[in-house]
Design a protein around this motif. Structure first.
Motif, short mmCIF file in Angstrom:
data_model
loop_
_atom_site.label_atom_id
_atom_site.label_comp_id
_atom_site.label_asym_id
_atom_site.label_seq_id
_atom_site.Cartn_x
_atom_site.Cartn_y
_atom_site.Cartn_z
N ASP A 97 -63.93 33.32 21.68
CA ASP A 97 -62.37 31.94 22.72
C ASP A 97 -63.25 31.12 23.41
N ARG A 98 -63.66 30.12 22.84
CA ARG A 98 -64.39 29.26 23.25
C ARG A 98 -63.70 29.01 24.86
N GLU A 99 -62.40 29.55 25.55
CA GLU A 99 -61.86 28.92 26.49
C GLU A 99 -63.02 30.11 28.01
N LEU A 100 -63.64 31.11 27.04
CA LEU A 100 -64.13 32.25 28.01
C LEU A 100 -64.79 31.69 29.00
N ASP A 101 -64.69 32.47 30.12
CA ASP A 101 -65.51 32.24 31.42
C ASP A 101 -67.24 32.69 30.55
N PRO A 102 -68.22 31.15 31.01
CA PRO A 102 -69.61 31.48 30.48
C PRO A 102 -69.75 32.09 31.08
N THR A 103 -69.78 32.85 32.20
CA THR A 103 -70.61 34.08 32.41
C THR A 103 -70.64 35.22 32.18
N VAL A 104 -69.66 35.39 30.99
CA VAL A 104 -69.22 36.67 30.58
C VAL A 104 -69.49 36.42 29.00
N ALA A 105 -69.32 35.25 29.16
CA ALA A 105 -70.14 35.11 27.11
C ALA A 105 -71.16 35.28 27.13
N THR A 106 -72.52 34.77 28.13
CA THR A 106 -73.88 34.98 28.24
C THR A 106 -74.16 36.38 27.95
N ALA A 107 -72.86 37.15 28.75
CA ALA A 107 -73.41 38.80 28.31
C ALA A 107 -73.17 39.35 26.87
N ALA A 108 -71.86 38.54 27.01
CA ALA A 108 -71.45 38.60 25.07
C ALA A 108 -72.53 38.12 24.62
N LEU A 109 -73.00 37.15 24.47
CA LEU A 109 -74.37 36.66 23.75
C LEU A 109 -75.27 37.52 23.53
N ALA A 110 -75.46 38.23 24.96
CA ALA A 110 -76.94 38.80 24.83
C ALA A 110 -76.55 40.17 24.49
N ALA A 111 -75.10 40.56 24.31
CA ALA A 111 -74.85 42.48 23.57
C ALA A 111 -74.65 42.24 22.08
N ASP A 139 -74.28 37.44 12.23
CA ASP A 139 -73.81 37.09 13.41
C ASP A 139 -74.36 36.15 14.19
N THR A 140 -75.92 35.31 13.16
CA THR A 140 -76.47 34.84 13.64
C THR A 140 -74.60 33.33 13.86
N GLU A 141 -74.30 33.27 13.40
CA GLU A 141 -73.33 32.05 13.42
C GLU A 141 -72.43 32.01 14.47
N ARG A 142 -72.09 33.29 15.34
CA ARG A 142 -71.34 33.45 16.57
C ARG A 142 -72.01 32.56 17.52
N LEU A 143 -73.71 33.11 16.95
CA LEU A 143 -74.51 32.87 18.46
C LEU A 143 -74.64 31.22 18.21
N ALA A 144 -74.90 30.78 16.98
CA ALA A 144 -75.17 29.80 17.74
C ALA A 144 -73.87 28.40 17.81
N ALA A 145 -72.52 29.46 17.22
CA ALA A 145 -72.00 28.20 18.04
C ALA A 145 -71.46 28.02 19.51
N TRP A 146 -72.13 28.91 20.14
CA TRP A 146 -72.63 28.63 21.76
C TRP A 146 -73.45 27.65 22.25
N LEU A 147 -74.68 26.84 21.34
CA LEU A 147 -75.42 26.02 21.80
C LEU A 147 -74.65 24.62 21.96
N ASP A 148 -73.35 24.48 21.26
CA ASP A 148 -73.21 23.75 22.26
C ASP A 148 -71.74 24.01 23.25
N SER A 149 -72.12 24.63 24.15
CA SER A 149 -71.36 24.53 25.41
C SER A 149 -72.08 24.42 26.41
N ASP A 150 -70.92 23.48 27.56
CA ASP A 150 -71.07 22.77 28.31
C ASP A 150 -71.80 23.00 29.63
N GLU A 151 -72.42 24.89 29.28
CA GLU A 151 -73.40 25.29 29.68
C GLU A 151 -74.85 25.53 29.77
N ASP A 152 -75.84 24.96 30.42
CA ASP A 152 -77.02 25.72 30.34
C ASP A 152 -77.45 27.01 30.01
N PHE A 153 -77.12 27.64 30.79
CA PHE A 153 -77.58 28.65 30.77
C PHE A 153 -77.00 29.43 29.65
#
Length: 291
Positions: free
Chosen positions: A114-128, A137-151
């Protein structure tokens, strides 16, 4: 897929009809059987205005009847919950003994779809997912390299240091030069150190000229890992080394490891700090020692 008699739910919510300790049974809902393929193919819709949280569904038991584990999972899965509360609940799941169970792996995957997910929640999911997932799962993580949020981009790159899969290389190479945040570029450079390939070598040579010293230093260390050589900070010296040894300069890479953050063990003797132990990425095969 689960069938519920209440308002349709996002996939991530349906996945966690199971809890850390026992099924979280909602009225009219049976426990799901979600496969990795389901999580990969589905894009959870944003929460509709009429969606109800598990604490307000008519006929639901009072929250006092929920176990602490059920409350944690319900909060993490609730698209209407406060993002800070969802993030904390997700971190609790991540640090639990059940965090690597299939139902929770698919929960993290569905959240990140869900690319509309709050980025702070997404960051926790990425770490998990980086902590408990698998190389696919690397491709799922790599997709968030294009996030608008640096963190979020940084967490994605750090997560890719834990999982080994060449599918992540193109996105990581792009981040070494294109990202505006030096921490993201440095994390991407570090992640690339596990791939002894010519295209990666060339990208890291370019990163030696990065305006940020940390990025340039990380590039030099990554080049040293993949070549078992140190040509210093000058890109021309590295290119000369490759030119002089075209068939062997990547033949004997050193072992790549990452050092996990030790976390908070909640020891009664708070001054005793655990020493983090270097680990190899999941899916990575350490090179044979050179004879």
């Amino acid at each position: 897929m689960p069938v519920c008699s209440v308002t349709p739910r996002p996939l991530a919510f349906l996945i966690v009809c199971a809890t850390l300790t026992a099924p979280l049974v909602l009225p009219g809902c049976r426990s799901p059987e979600i496969t990795p393929e389901d999580a990969d193919a589905a894009t959870p819709p944003p929460a509709a205005a009429g969606d109800l949280s598990p604490r307000t569904i008519p006929g639901d038991p009072d929250t006092a009847e929920f176990t602490p584990a059920q409350l944690v999972v319900a909060t993490a899965a609730d698209p209407q919950a406060d993002p800070d509360a969802r993030r904390e609940a997700l971190l609790t799941i991540t640090n639990s003994s059940a965090a690597g169970e299939p139902v929770y792996l698919n929960f993290y995957r569905a959240l990140l779809a869900d690319r509309e997910l709050d980025p702070t929640v997404a960051t926790a999911a990425l770490a998990a997912l980086a902590l408990h997932g698998e190389p696919a799962d690397t491709e799922r993580l790599a997709a968030w390299l294009d996030s608008d949020e640096d963190f979020a981009r940084w967490q994605s790159a750090v997560g890719l240091q834990r999982l080994h899969n060449p599918a992540a290389i193109p996105a990581l190479i792009r981040k070494t030069t294109d990202d505006v945040d030096a921490d993201v570029r440095m994390a991407a450079v570090v992640a690339l150190g596990q791939y002894a390939r010519r295209d990666v070598f060339d990208a890291l040579v370019i990163a030696l000229d990065d305006r940020d010293y940390g990025v340039a230093r990380a590039a030099r260390e990554a080049l040293g890992l993949m070549t078992d050589h140190d040509a210093g900070d000058d890109p021309r010296a590295w290119l000369a080394h490759a030119g002089e040894n075209p068939s062997t300069f990547l033949a004997n890479p050193r072992n790549y490891t990452f050092t996990p953050y030790p976390g908070n063990p909640k020891l009664p003797l708070f001054w005793i700090k655990p020493k983090p132990v270097a680990q190899s990425p999941l899916g990575y095969v350490p090179p044979e020692p050179a004879e």
